[in-house]
Enzyme design. Sequence first.
Site, mmCIF file in Angstrom:
data_model
loop_
_atom_site.group_PDB
_atom_site.id
_atom_site.type_symbol
_atom_site.label_atom_id
_atom_site.label_comp_id
_atom_site.label_asym_id
_atom_site.label_seq_id
_atom_site.Cartn_x
_atom_site.Cartn_y
_atom_site.Cartn_z
ATOM 1 N N GLY A 278 0.782 -1.239 0.000
ATOM 2 C CA GLY A 278 0.000 0.000 0.000
ATOM 3 C C GLY A 278 0.804 1.274 0.000
ATOM 4 N N THR A 279 2.069 1.196 -0.419
ATOM 5 C CA THR A 279 2.865 2.412 -0.433
ATOM 6 C C THR A 279 2.941 3.043 -1.819
ATOM 7 O OG1 THR A 279 4.748 0.948 -0.541
ATOM 8 C CG2 THR A 279 4.327 1.993 1.555
ATOM 9 N N GLY A 280 2.210 2.466 -2.770
ATOM 10 C CA GLY A 280 2.146 3.112 -4.079
ATOM 11 C C GLY A 280 3.086 2.532 -5.118
ATOM 12 N N LYS A 281 3.478 1.272 -4.964
ATOM 13 C CA LYS A 281 4.379 0.674 -5.942
ATOM 14 C C LYS A 281 3.694 0.529 -7.300
ATOM 15 C CE LYS A 281 5.213 -2.861 -3.221
ATOM 16 N NZ LYS A 281 4.548 -2.366 -2.002
ATOM 17 N N THR A 282 2.475 0.009 -7.265
ATOM 18 C CA THR A 282 1.726 -0.132 -8.516
ATOM 19 C C THR A 282 1.513 1.235 -9.151
ATOM 20 O OG1 THR A 282 0.572 -1.911 -7.406
ATOM 21 C CG2 THR A 282 -0.292 -1.212 -9.524
ATOM 22 N N HIS B 20 -6.990 1.794 32.857
ATOM 23 C CA HIS B 20 -5.946 1.240 31.991
ATOM 24 C C HIS B 20 -5.435 2.305 31.017
ATOM 25 C CE1 HIS B 20 -4.193 -2.198 29.610
ATOM 26 N NE2 HIS B 20 -4.219 -1.244 28.695
ATOM 27 N N GLU B 21 -6.350 2.945 30.338
ATOM 28 C CA GLU B 21 -5.931 3.928 29.336
ATOM 29 C C GLU B 21 -5.276 5.138 29.978
ATOM 30 O OE1 GLU B 21 -5.757 3.227 26.323
ATOM 31 O OE2 GLU B 21 -6.937 1.385 26.420
ATOM 32 N N HIS C 266 -1.704 4.370 30.769
ATOM 33 C CA HIS C 266 -0.794 4.588 29.630
ATOM 34 C C HIS C 266 -0.455 6.065 29.504
ATOM 35 C CE1 HIS C 266 -0.813 0.625 27.943
ATOM 36 N NE2 HIS C 266 -2.107 0.602 27.688
#
Length: 602
Positions: free
Chosen positions: A207-211, A425-426, A429
Amino acid sequence: MNEVKTPKKPMMFYYGIFLAVIILFNAIVMPLLNNMRVKEVDYGTFIRMTTELNIDEVEIQDNQIVFSDKNGNYYKTGLMDDPALTQRLYTAGAKFSTEIVQEMSPILSILLSWILPMALMVGLGQLVMKKFTDKAGGGNSMMFNMGKSNAKIYVKSSSGIKFSDVAGEDEAKENLTEVVDYLHNPDKYKAIGASMPKGILLVGPPGTGKTMLAKAVAGEANVPFFSISGSEFVEMFVGMGASKVRDLFKQAKEKAPCIVFIDEIDAIGKKRDNHIGGNDEREQTLNQLLTEMDGFEGNTGVIILAATNRPESLDPALTRPGRFDRRVPVELPDLKGREEILKVHARKICVGPNVDFSAVARMASGASGAELANIVNEAALRAVRRGSRAAMQADFEESIEVVIAGYQKKNSLLTDKEKMIVAYHEIGHALVAAMQTNSAPVQKITIVPRTSGALGYTMQVDEGNHYLMSKEEIENKIATYTGGRAAEQLAVGSVSTGAANDIEQATRLARAMITRYGMSDEFGMVALETVTNQYLGGDASLACSAETQTEIDRQVVALIKKQYDKAMTILTENKQKLDRLAQYLYEKETITGEEFMNILNS
Ligand code: ADP
Ligand code: ZN
């Protein structure tokens, strides 16, 4: 979209012109000609000419009489009730004829009665064929038959993608610009004796744009673009891989200069080693590919681009000079790249005035181009759902979470107690992150459950790109991961399953510190692990003795324990704040980084 394989189009075009000419000729020119040749006169003139014996030929048709004089001029007149006419004409020496004036030239009549229907039929046939193949090929691609092998090659239109459509990826673009230049004027290169690499390997995460880049090269150079996926060689046509490769190259050479794009080349290009029996079909295909690449000269104008996200699994024979000898990395976009990609895709939607793409890009750290495209689209969809005309900043922020964590679960299944635990919990963090100077501040904390299974999360924001991380930063990060569990322990005196993901992440980091980053005192700069799958999650395999493994495990445990204790200390020292923040989050369910900092500093 302009199909690359175009000969059919001009054919149709010529048929069209041909038909038009015939019809025009028939409708306008012929009647004119006939009219010029046949003069209309009144019946009196006809009788007078009969009595003057000036009639050469005559034909009495259904509704008119056509006749010629001795000089070869043609006339016509209307019919009259004139019973003696035939007798009079006979005595006047007129020849009775049945085809006195040919309304149409014989050539034209042949054209109309034979060629025209044929042309029509062929034209129709072409049209139907085209419709059919368009459907089969999925709209913008055309399937056509490739000789004996019966294999199909997809020729996609390059659909006009240009480098400007591919945002970020400046290094890759720069690298490929040379290829475009070569395709534009190969002579410049031939003159000096330089030859383009035959194959260029685009390497990077999905999905980095190779195509896109491959298409953009074809689009910029304005050459045909053959696209095929590596898996198509092997999976779809068992036993035909090799002949498909042969056909592909034959086609490509005919169409040169052109670009051949092989997606997922690792599907055929895997190392041909160590499995007993192996995959004959795949090996044959690979061998054929190697042979073909050797077979054509560097300057035939066929450039092969291939994409893969597992470069290390490729057969060395494929990557040696003379084959895919150039490697173009297509990495995940950095902050600036992300912003540009967002902007490129936002051109397609209506964007509200308050949207700050740089902030959105910052939040979506680690997202690939495809994910960013998805984020923009989700924002637009959300705007529609809200009944708004344009996508606002809030739409983008929500869509990041949707893409990262899934949609909000509508009917919350959490009990009050669970919700409280998640809140602690959050906040745990976030609080640990905020209290450690080197950690990035939080952007947003939420305890709205998501369809991905996350019960809540803390979105941290890093202010820029981090290419390097110091040992302290990694340690702080691990402490932050453990902060969730520590807060649970502190608040309710027991622990829950909610920390599973944190544990995974913390362990991964701690292990990497020791085995790959050389950050342990004992082992120092010794590589104890090798990364096998750099672009797909980065799996690593140990490369050390069993004793060392035991020691690594021991150190990982100790490292995480130390950071857990650190987090615990931070939270205990700030127990009051922890309680207040958790309570606040419990009530509001989502709080921003600003609200968090306000309470923290009050
Ligand atoms: P890959 O081949 O590397 O897996 P693709 O080229 O198929 O990725 O990209 C998938 C989609 O992601 C594209 O259609 C495009 O919408 C988006 N995309 C990816 N990278 C970029 C980029 N650099 N600029 C703009 N869009 C991009
Ligand atoms: Zn957590």
